[in-house]
Design an enzyme around this catalytic site. Structure first.
Site, mmCIF file in Angstrom:
data_model
loop_
_atom_site.group_PDB
_atom_site.id
_atom_site.type_symbol
_atom_site.label_atom_id
_atom_site.label_comp_id
_atom_site.label_asym_id
_atom_site.label_seq_id
_atom_site.Cartn_x
_atom_site.Cartn_y
_atom_site.Cartn_z
ATOM 1 N N ARG A 155 8.087 26.661 2.429
ATOM 2 C CA ARG A 155 7.777 25.917 1.176
ATOM 3 C C ARG A 155 6.485 25.124 1.345
ATOM 4 N NH1 ARG A 155 11.739 20.979 -0.855
ATOM 5 N NH2 ARG A 155 10.375 20.097 -2.467
ATOM 6 N N ASN A 208 12.815 12.809 6.832
ATOM 7 C CA ASN A 208 13.694 13.901 6.364
ATOM 8 C C ASN A 208 12.961 15.159 5.944
ATOM 9 O OD1 ASN A 208 12.632 12.641 4.137
ATOM 10 N ND2 ASN A 208 14.496 12.800 2.911
ATOM 11 N N ASP A 269 0.299 -2.397 10.777
ATOM 12 C CA ASP A 269 -0.564 -3.229 9.917
ATOM 13 C C ASP A 269 -2.033 -2.818 10.042
ATOM 14 O OD1 ASP A 269 1.160 -6.466 9.939
ATOM 15 O OD2 ASP A 269 1.507 -4.577 8.869
ATOM 16 N N GLY A 284 9.148 6.867 1.967
ATOM 17 C CA GLY A 284 10.079 6.315 2.957
ATOM 18 C C GLY A 284 10.941 5.259 2.316
ATOM 19 N N GLY A 285 11.254 4.227 3.088
ATOM 20 C CA GLY A 285 12.150 3.190 2.566
ATOM 21 C C GLY A 285 11.393 1.952 2.140
ATOM 22 N N ASP A 286 12.060 0.797 2.271
ATOM 23 C CA ASP A 286 11.435 -0.401 1.696
ATOM 24 C C ASP A 286 10.257 -0.918 2.524
ATOM 25 O OD1 ASP A 286 14.438 -2.309 2.559
ATOM 26 O OD2 ASP A 286 12.900 -1.306 3.777
ATOM 27 N N THR A 287 9.935 -0.262 3.617
ATOM 28 C CA THR A 287 8.662 -0.584 4.306
ATOM 29 C C THR A 287 7.506 -0.445 3.316
ATOM 30 O OG1 THR A 287 9.584 0.445 6.283
ATOM 31 C CG2 THR A 287 7.217 -0.004 6.297
ATOM 32 N N GLU A 303 6.855 6.743 -2.746
ATOM 33 C CA GLU A 303 8.208 7.117 -3.185
ATOM 34 C C GLU A 303 9.158 6.511 -2.162
ATOM 35 O OE1 GLU A 303 10.483 10.377 -2.146
ATOM 36 O OE2 GLU A 303 11.666 8.678 -2.822
ATOM 37 N N ARG A 336 18.514 13.063 1.428
ATOM 38 C CA ARG A 336 17.400 13.430 0.547
ATOM 39 C C ARG A 336 17.269 12.329 -0.487
ATOM 40 N NH1 ARG A 336 19.546 17.095 -2.527
ATOM 41 N NH2 ARG A 336 17.589 17.645 -3.575
ATOM 42 N N CYS A 337 16.050 11.901 -0.767
ATOM 43 C CA CYS A 337 15.898 10.809 -1.737
ATOM 44 C C CYS A 337 16.386 11.254 -3.102
ATOM 45 C CB CYS A 337 14.467 10.324 -1.791
ATOM 46 S SG CYS A 337 13.328 11.632 -2.074
ATOM 47 N N GLU A 430 22.060 2.959 -1.307
ATOM 48 C CA GLU A 430 21.755 4.363 -0.975
ATOM 49 C C GLU A 430 22.240 4.676 0.441
ATOM 50 O OE1 GLU A 430 17.553 5.386 -0.484
ATOM 51 O OE2 GLU A 430 17.956 7.362 -1.367
HETATM 52 O O1 G3P Z 1 13.863 13.100 0.190
HETATM 53 C C1 G3P Z 1 12.678 13.722 -0.046
HETATM 54 C C2 G3P Z 1 12.657 14.365 -1.388
HETATM 55 O O2 G3P Z 1 11.369 14.708 -1.620
HETATM 56 C C3 G3P Z 1 13.660 15.507 -1.537
HETATM 57 O O3 G3P Z 1 13.033 16.695 -1.848
HETATM 58 O O4 G3P Z 1 13.044 19.031 -2.644
HETATM 59 O O5 G3P Z 1 15.037 18.152 -1.408
HETATM 60 O O6 G3P Z 1 14.556 17.358 -3.714
HETATM 61 P P1 G3P Z 1 13.961 17.881 -2.424
#
Ligand code: G3P
Length: 535
Positions: A155, A208, A269, A284-287, A303, A336-337, A430
């Site tokens: 991909r 991830n 930093d 990533g996360g809240d960083t 994101e 996965r987000c 989450e």
């Molecule tokens: O967590 C990352 C996000 O981009 C998930 O991608 O393609 O699995 O929805 P996808």
């Protein structure tokens, strides 16, 4: 740890055949201890990136060992043992890498667009050729199931190629404006506007998708004429270094791309506040929230995760909904987000939907990523502990469980948590794990409210046969993307992808990323008079 004396390639080639993915990796030969993993495809394809003890960092067109003589260990989530080591780069090495990126970018910006595209296509081809070796690293570094790991690499190659072509389409044209279209002006000013590179892009992908979310930043940046400094996640760093080697072999100019590894506490930093960085793309996360407060006057693309809400109406196709909950909620163990993170189902169909999901959960294969299991260990012990904390909180507050809680190390068996109420943490937080809460609602408005009351606003989905109702509900759900009759997903990668509220800044997707990594330059021609008078 004694340095590993590598066997001669001929022996290694025998070893590589033993690798489960058929990949050309020697990981298995050297056992689960400190493993050097480089592909033997084509005579040690990746051996230059490894110094026998740790993987090198990449700057100024070369693979280098840090003068710090220190390294960062990467734990295999499945074995809980150190699998790899990467360099702990120094601040001086960061400065030098950014410096050479800045000067390389000036030349790259002058490189014809078609040549930039040609280099990206070459990179995509090399990346896809090496899919098995790189997938093998993903299996060991982030416990991604082998089949998903190979898919991620392929991909990513497609994303790079599409970026090359989209970049040509977008950047081949500019804008020509004449002045008299604005009141009070004659036709004596001609404006030529076009998009030019922004400079040096700092790309920070998450654990991830260390391949796909790295190239989703790198490829748009490069086709737009920028340089890239990649700071990979600790877990996922070795996979990311493998793609950088593919970039190296594709023949991009020395210094244009750098890959810096190390401790965030030492170089984080410096990287994100460096005057030589002109744009940051972070997933990533809240960083990311902390970075956004420190980065200064540069464009940010972020994101930061989601609590994707799945609303199931009474007329929904429950087979379809259940299938999508499994695919969209439990794949890659929910890490996965865009995973489904809470189900709001009308109570009249809730029992039937829950039973369908429970029945499908019982069929999921739980185990090791090498065996292509559906549910594999989550990325770290801290992640597993966090997930367990959310589950125990729900248990304490009276949620109903359809499966026994089971955990072995980082491996968590999938569960569905039913009759979840708003006082439970799992309703809002989450988990990034194979656990999904179910909230039974009496009205659709309750579902929309739950979606909008969350700090996250990445994606969501609706299951109903009434398309008009689906669109009206989608309009009311304040998330970046709403999927109708399918689970949330970032792909296909040319679709716009954006998080709202705490889920992010700006919009991704190939086109939006290319545009965001450029700036507009106007040249105005001022004519002495508005028109030529004959004679
Ligand atoms: O967590 C990352 C996000 O981009 C998930 O991608 O393609 O699995 O929805 P996808």
């Amino acid at each position: 740890m004694p340095p590993i004396l590598l066997p001669p390639p001929s022996l290694l080639r025998v070893a590589s055949a033993s690798s489960p993915s058929g990949a050309d990796s020697v990981c298995d030969r050297l056992g689960p201890g400190l493993c050097c993993c480089y592909s033997m495809a084509g005579q040690g394809f990746f051996q230059d990136i490894f110094d026998g003890e740790a993987f090198k960092y990449y700057a100024d067109g070369e693979w280098k060992v840090s003068s710090s003589r220190a390294s960062v260990s990467i734990t295999n989530p499945s074995t809980l043992k150190t699998q790899f080591k990467v360099q702990a780069c120094t601040q001086d090495e960061v400065n030098k890498a950014i410096e050479s990126a800045e000067s390389a970018q000036k030349l790259w910006a002058k490189t014809p667009l078609w040549k930039r595209a040609e280099a990206l296509h070459k990179f995509a081809g090399i990346l896809k050729d090496q899919k098995n070796a790189i997938a093998d690293v993903l299996v060991k570094e982030i416990a991604k199931p082998l089949k998903d790991a190979v898919t991620e690499v392929v991909r990513s190659g497609d994303l790079v190629s599409y970026s090359a072509e989209e970049g040509i389409r977008l950047l081949a044209e500019g804008k020509f404006l004449v002045s008299d279209s604005f009141p009070g002006n004659g036709r004596n000013k001609y404006c030529l506007a076009s998009k030019i590179p922004i400079g040096v892009v700092l790309a920070i992908p998450p654990f991830n998708y260390p391949i796909n979310l790295a190239v989703s930043k790198i490829a748009p940046a490069l086709i737009a004429g920028n340089a890239v400094v990649l700071k990979p996640p600790t877990q996922g760093a070795v996979a990311a270094l493998h793609i950088v080697h593919c970039i190296h072999l594709a023949g991009f100019p020395k210094g244009l791309v750098a890959a810096i590894t190390g401790k965030g506490s030492e170089i984080g930093d410096l990287l994100t506040m460096h005057p030589g960085i002109n744009c940051i793309s972070f997933t990533g996360g809240d960083t990311g929230i902390a970075i956004s407060r420190k980065a200064g006057m540069i464009p940010l693309q972020m994101e930061l995760g989601g609590k994707d809400c799945c609303i199931v109406l009474e007329d929904a196709d429950l087979e379809l909904a259940a299938n999508n909950v499994i695919k969209g909620g439990y794949s890659y163990s929910g890490q996965r987000c865009t995973a489904i993170k809470v189900i709001c189902v009308m109570e009249s169909v809730a029992e039937e939907l829950v039973q369908k999901i429970v029945q499908r959960i019982s069929k999921l294969k739980v185990g090791m990523p090498e065996d292509n299991c559906d549910i594999t260990p989550v990325v770290s012990q801290s992640s597993a502990n966090f997930i367990q904390g959310l589950v125990e909180d729900a248990q304490k507050k009276g949620a109903k469980f359809h499966q026994e809680w089971k955990r072995e190390g980082n491996l968590i068996w999938p569960i569905l948590i039913d009759h979840v109420t708003p006082d439970m943490r799992i309703a809002w937080e989450e988990p990034f794990g194979p656990v999904i809460p179910v909230i039974r609602i009496k009205t659709v408005e309750e579902g929309i409210h739950h979606c909008n009351a969350n700090n996250f606003a990445l994606q969501g989905c609706i299951f109903t046969k009434d398309i008009n109702k689906a669109i009206l509900i989608s309009n009311a759900m304040e998330s970046g993307t709403i999927q109708i009759n399918a689970a949330p997903a970032r792909g296909p990668d040319h679709f716009p992808f954006q998080g709202l509220r705490d889920s992010g800044i700006g919009s991704q997707g190939i086109t939006n990323s290319i545009i965001m990594m450029t700036k507009t330059k106007s040249t105005v021609i001022n004519l002495p008079v508005e028109s030529y008078t004959m004679g």
